[in-house]
Design an enzyme around this catalytic site. Structure first.
Site, PDB file in Angstrom:
ATOM      1  N   SER A 165     124.200  19.924 -24.287  1.00 35.82           N
ATOM      2  CA  SER A 165     125.066  19.282 -23.292  1.00 35.82           C
ATOM      3  C   SER A 165     124.223  18.491 -22.299  1.00 35.82           C
ATOM      4  O   SER A 165     124.186  18.792 -21.097  1.00 35.82           O
ATOM      5  CB  SER A 165     125.908  20.347 -22.584  1.00 35.82           C
ATOM      6  OG  SER A 165     126.644  21.105 -23.514  1.00 35.82           O
ATOM      7  N   GLY A 167     124.452  15.520 -20.969  1.00 38.47           N
ATOM      8  CA  GLY A 167     125.112  14.831 -19.863  1.00 38.47           C
ATOM      9  C   GLY A 167     125.314  15.745 -18.666  1.00 38.47           C
ATOM     10  O   GLY A 167     125.082  15.350 -17.512  1.00 38.47           O
ATOM     11  N   ASP A 168     125.725  16.977 -18.934  1.00 38.24           N
ATOM     12  CA  ASP A 168     125.902  17.954 -17.859  1.00 38.24           C
ATOM     13  C   ASP A 168     124.561  18.311 -17.215  1.00 38.24           C
ATOM     14  O   ASP A 168     124.441  18.398 -15.988  1.00 38.24           O
ATOM     15  CB  ASP A 168     126.554  19.220 -18.410  1.00 38.24           C
ATOM     16  CG  ASP A 168     127.998  19.001 -18.802  1.00 38.24           C
ATOM     17  OD1 ASP A 168     128.826  18.774 -17.904  1.00 38.24           O
ATOM     18  OD2 ASP A 168     128.300  19.044 -20.002  1.00 38.24           O
ATOM     19  N   SER A 169     123.560  18.535 -18.057  1.00 39.20           N
ATOM     20  CA  SER A 169     122.264  18.962 -17.532  1.00 39.20           C
ATOM     21  C   SER A 169     121.597  17.859 -16.717  1.00 39.20           C
ATOM     22  O   SER A 169     120.988  18.132 -15.674  1.00 39.20           O
ATOM     23  CB  SER A 169     121.355  19.389 -18.687  1.00 39.20           C
ATOM     24  OG  SER A 169     121.942  20.462 -19.398  1.00 39.20           O
ATOM     25  N   ALA A 172     123.207  17.839 -13.419  1.00 42.93           N
ATOM     26  CA  ALA A 172     122.723  18.952 -12.598  1.00 42.93           C
ATOM     27  C   ALA A 172     121.383  18.610 -11.956  1.00 42.93           C
ATOM     28  O   ALA A 172     121.159  18.881 -10.768  1.00 42.93           O
ATOM     29  CB  ALA A 172     122.592  20.211 -13.452  1.00 42.93           C
TER      30      ALA A 172
END
Length: 396
Positions: A165, A167-169, A172
């Site tokens: 994932s 894009g999420d990381s 973050a």
């Protein structure tokens, strides 16, 4: 041992990956993180991927060092608890769809009145403004809109997912940078808080290197290129005699000469047209073919040994079994002994970045659902009787 974020208190309202991953990093470097979870179900990540005794093993690394408080934010009582906590925290992290906190009376305008020094990290698919802000957006959508998915895969074939994932990381990481900048600003400049607006697609787009300039100057739309690195030659994965692949990055001018000499192509090492990257990139397919022919005659181990001896950057393609058994990972403390929610021993990822004087650490395992609810609510002056009543009503 002192840590850089000792004394910083963070309230985590996020779920799944982007917001919680940012809080994980903050917690590893000393921040006190109170994670709010829905009663009964908790963060959906508890049920993602492979489960051990009903809880995801992912949870063990994503939520270590955090406290878990169950709270139904859809209720007036739950919302009031948040208002009670806000004066005590430095940072609020949330990754709901824009407008959700406002609907609960917990938007920025309301909260900054309670705590003018509050720093609010807001992670969403498309950001807090713009025509797409109200659309639902997960990391995979951000990867697509940010340009990454278009580049992933083989030429002429459907785009593929990166495999994690990302894009999420990436969002973050941008969020953590924003929090640190905002803390620095509050400490040294005007003493006030602010909002950090992180969009998933923008975090991906920020990684897209020279794509915008290439399009604006040359009308060039970069295309997927499989394992090669277009415009930077040679840099590719080459199949060896045993069927395994070696990644070889011989794209430095002097490195290229050493590589050609090693594989018996001294003639190419001396070719003026290949002296610099721009010339090599014009004939990347030819150069890849030459290197590929050489690699196909040798095992992966022999290829890597020869390349390492000549100081040519190269490596094998690791799967997770390779990583866990690699001595360099172990020597760098990138694999640490941890435990799951029920105490089962587990190998977990190490902590980054590495600081020489104030390194991060794991002080406590990931919490069970609501493990810290009573203690946190008690610290806010909420009585045992009220807590029992709320428990019966599903508020906590």
């Amino acid at each position: 041992m002192a840590k850089p974020l000792d004394g910083i208190k963070v309230l985590e309202l996020g779920q799944l990956i982007a917001g919680p991953f940012a809080c994980k990093m903050l917690a590893e470097f000393g921040a006190e993180v109170i994670k709010i979870e829905p009663p009964e179900t908790g963060d959906p990540l508890r049920k993602w991927r492979l489960l051990h005794n009903g809880t995801s093993v992912w949870w063990a690394s994503q939520s270590r060092n955090k406290q878990s408080v169950t709270l139904n934010l859809h209720t007036p009582e739950g919302q009031e608890v948040i208002r009670k906590i806000i004066p005590t925290v430095d940072v609020l992290v949330e990754n709901f769809r824009p407008g959700t906190l406002e609907k609960w009376g917990l938007g920025w305008e309301e909260l900054k009145k309670i705590n003018p020094k509050l720093i609010m990290l807001r992670v969403s698919g498309y950001g807090q403004t713009g025509p797409y802000k109200d659309l639902p957006g997960f990391g995979v959508v951000g990867e697509a809109m940010g340009g990454l998915r278009h580049l992933s895969g083989e030429p002429g074939r459907p785009p593929v997912r990166v495999g994690v994932s990302i894009g999420d990381s990436l969002s973050a990481l941008h969020g953590v940078i924003g929090v640190l900048l905002a803390l620095r600003n509050r400490e040294t400049l005007n003493g006030s808080g602010q909002v950090i607006d992180v969009a998933l697609y923008e975090s991906v787009f920020n990684m897209m290197e020279s794509m915008v300039a290439e399009y604006s100057v040359f009308n060039e739309i970069r295309q997927p290129a499989g394992s090669s690195l277009p415009g930077i030659t040679p840099s590719n994965a080459y199949r060896c005699k045993d069927g395994k692949y070696a990644l070889i990055a011989g794209n430095g001018d002097s490195i290229f000469k050493r590589l050609m000499t090693l594989i018996g192509r001294e003639d190419l090492a001396q070719e003026e047209r290949f002296a610099h990257n721009d010339g090599r990139s014009k004939e990347a397919a030819f150069i890849d073919g030459v290197i590929g022919d050489w690699a196909a005659q040798h095992s992966l181990e022999d290829v890597l040994t020869a390349l390492n001896e000549q100081r040519i950057p190269a490596g094998r393609i690791y799967d997770i079994e390779d990583i866990v058994n690699d001595p360099h990972y172990k020597a760098r403390d990138m694999l640490i002994e941890g435990q799951l929610e029920d105490g089962t021993p587990a190998i977990l990822p190490g902590i980054l970045p590495k600081l020489s004087e104030t390194p991060g650490s794991v002080e406590r395992a990931a919490p069970t659902l609501g493990q810290d609810t009573h203690a946190v609510l008690q610290s806010l002056g909420i009585s045992e009787t009220t807590q029992a009543d709320w428990k019966a009503k599903g508020i906590i």
